[in-house]
Design a protein around this motif. Structure first.
Motif, PDB file in Angstrom:
ATOM      1  N   LYS A  44       0.816  -1.225   0.000  1.00 23.48           N
ATOM      2  CA  LYS A  44       0.000   0.000   0.000  1.00 23.48           C
ATOM      3  C   LYS A  44       0.844   1.267   0.000  1.00 23.48           C
ATOM      4  O   LYS A  44       0.405   2.315  -0.495  1.00 23.48           O
ATOM      5  CB  LYS A  44      -0.969   0.009   1.172  1.00 23.48           C
ATOM      6  N   THR A  45       2.088   1.186   0.533  1.00 19.94           N
ATOM      7  CA  THR A  45       2.954   2.370   0.480  1.00 19.94           C
ATOM      8  C   THR A  45       3.315   2.724  -0.956  1.00 19.94           C
ATOM      9  O   THR A  45       3.555   3.889  -1.275  1.00 19.94           O
ATOM     10  CB  THR A  45       4.239   2.135   1.297  1.00 19.94           C
ATOM     11  N   THR A  46       3.364   1.711  -1.827  1.00 22.12           N
ATOM     12  CA  THR A  46       3.615   1.967  -3.246  1.00 22.12           C
ATOM     13  C   THR A  46       2.480   2.778  -3.849  1.00 22.12           C
ATOM     14  O   THR A  46       2.710   3.688  -4.659  1.00 22.12           O
ATOM     15  CB  THR A  46       3.764   0.630  -4.007  1.00 22.12           C
ATOM     16  N   VAL A  47       1.263   2.469  -3.442  1.00 26.80           N
ATOM     17  CA  VAL A  47       0.105   3.224  -3.926  1.00 26.80           C
ATOM     18  C   VAL A  47       0.166   4.649  -3.414  1.00 26.80           C
ATOM     19  O   VAL A  47      -0.014   5.612  -4.169  1.00 26.80           O
ATOM     20  CB  VAL A  47      -1.205   2.544  -3.476  1.00 26.80           C
ATOM     21  N   TYR A  48       0.451   4.808  -2.118  1.00 26.72           N
ATOM     22  CA  TYR A  48       0.452   6.145  -1.529  1.00 26.72           C
ATOM     23  C   TYR A  48       1.584   7.018  -2.049  1.00 26.72           C
ATOM     24  O   TYR A  48       1.492   8.252  -1.996  1.00 26.72           O
ATOM     25  CB  TYR A  48       0.527   6.046  -0.004  1.00 26.72           C
ATOM     26  N   ARG A  49       2.649   6.407  -2.545  1.00 31.47           N
ATOM     27  CA  ARG A  49       3.726   7.218  -3.137  1.00 31.47           C
ATOM     28  C   ARG A  49       3.276   7.882  -4.433  1.00 31.47           C
ATOM     29  O   ARG A  49       3.809   8.933  -4.814  1.00 31.47           O
ATOM     30  CB  ARG A  49       4.965   6.352  -3.405  1.00 31.47           C
ATOM     31  N   ARG A  50       2.321   7.266  -5.110  1.00 33.50           N
ATOM     32  CA  ARG A  50       1.875   7.793  -6.402  1.00 33.50           C
ATOM     33  C   ARG A  50       0.561   8.563  -6.298  1.00 33.50           C
ATOM     34  O   ARG A  50       0.296   9.452  -7.102  1.00 33.50           O
ATOM     35  CB  ARG A  50       1.724   6.637  -7.405  1.00 33.50           C
ATOM     36  N   TRP A  51      -0.268   8.194  -5.350  1.00 34.85           N
ATOM     37  CA  TRP A  51      -1.557   8.866  -5.156  1.00 34.85           C
ATOM     38  C   TRP A  51      -1.695   9.228  -3.685  1.00 34.85           C
ATOM     39  O   TRP A  51      -1.469   8.397  -2.805  1.00 34.85           O
ATOM     40  CB  TRP A  51      -2.704   7.942  -5.578  1.00 34.85           C
ATOM     41  N   ASN A  52      -2.091  10.452  -3.410  1.00 34.83           N
ATOM     42  CA  ASN A  52      -2.139  10.940  -2.033  1.00 34.83           C
ATOM     43  C   ASN A  52      -3.173  10.215  -1.186  1.00 34.83           C
ATOM     44  O   ASN A  52      -2.994  10.054   0.022  1.00 34.83           O
ATOM     45  CB  ASN A  52      -2.434  12.447  -2.007  1.00 34.83           C
ATOM     46  N   ASP A  53      -4.258   9.818  -1.825  1.00 28.55           N
ATOM     47  CA  ASP A  53      -5.345   9.217  -1.056  1.00 28.55           C
ATOM     48  C   ASP A  53      -6.251   8.411  -1.986  1.00 28.55           C
ATOM     49  O   ASP A  53      -6.011   8.329  -3.197  1.00 28.55           O
ATOM     50  CB  ASP A  53      -6.167  10.310  -0.336  1.00 28.55           C
ATOM     51  N   ARG A  54      -7.260   7.813  -1.415  1.00 31.86           N
ATOM     52  CA  ARG A  54      -8.191   6.998  -2.188  1.00 31.86           C
ATOM     53  C   ARG A  54      -8.880   7.830  -3.261  1.00 31.86           C
ATOM     54  O   ARG A  54      -9.076   7.382  -4.395  1.00 31.86           O
ATOM     55  CB  ARG A  54      -9.248   6.402  -1.247  1.00 31.86           C
TER      56      ARG A  54
END
Length: 207
Positions: A44-54
């Motif tokens: 999930k940290t990979t997702v948050y590195r590219r997108w700030n939030d849901r």
């Protein structure tokens, strides 16, 4: 969780696909970054590195999906271009992602800023895709100079959205072909010329 995916474009594609799949399966209210990351095979940290939030993730995934879902046809004639656009729009709206998006927009999620942003980005992209269709038609002499591409797309989309969202009728290729004929007739009649072009033409005749 599936096996780990690579970096860059592959990660982005995997996360986008997972986001859309979660939206279809669970709806916007139940969609979480954790579930998206698990389905995509990333942390999930990979997702948050590219997108700030849901919210930003959903907007980005939807905008890219619908941008790829509606082509810019170039059949050599306005009539067949509009028919291709209308059929692609029907396929998009009636498909699993389109159905999930419409459900979100007509639930409490429809009032959220991120859903409104996604809708704006989607339609801005679709208006851009109508521009070359209309420009080529004007160059071929099929449409009056000054015809507004955005208004042509609105005229094309209106019968489809009305049936699907207002009176809850199913839409198919017959619906799409009818919408294309309506937009074509209105555009050929000069009903979809932009107000600015109309004012310029009026001013030119007065000089």
């Amino acid at each position: 969780m599936s096996g780990p995916v690579g970096r860059g474009a592959k990660v982005r594609a995997a996360v986008h696909a997972a986001t859309l799949a979660e939206l279809v399966d669970k709806g916007y209210a139940e969609l979480t970054v954790d579930a998206v990351a698990q389905r995509a095979g990333v942390h999930k940290t990979t997702v948050y590195r590219r997108w700030n939030d849901r919210q930003s993730l959903v907007v980005d995934a939807l905008a890219e999906h619908f941008a790829a879902d509606i082509p810019t046809p170039d059949t050599g004639a306005l009539e067949t271009d509009l028919r291709a656009l209308a059929r692609a729009l029907v396929d998009s709206m009636a498909g699993p992602v389109g159905t999930a998006v419409q459900a979100a927009m007509h639930s409490d999620a429809g009032r959220l800023p991120e859903i409104a942003e996604a809708r704006q980005r989607i339609f801005a992209d679709r208006f851009r895709r109508a521009e070359p269709v209309v420009s080529r038609a004007i160059e071929r002499g099929e449409l009056p100079v000054g015809t507004d591409p955005a208004e042509v797309f609105k005229a094309l989309a209106a019968p489809i959205y009305y049936r699907l969202l207002v009176i809850a009728e199913p839409v198919d290729q017959t619906t799409a072909d009818l919408a294309a004929r309506i937009a074509l007739a209105a555009a050929r009649a000069g009903a979809l010329i932009s107000p600015i072009a109309t004012r310029n033409q009026t001013a030119g005749r007065r000089q």
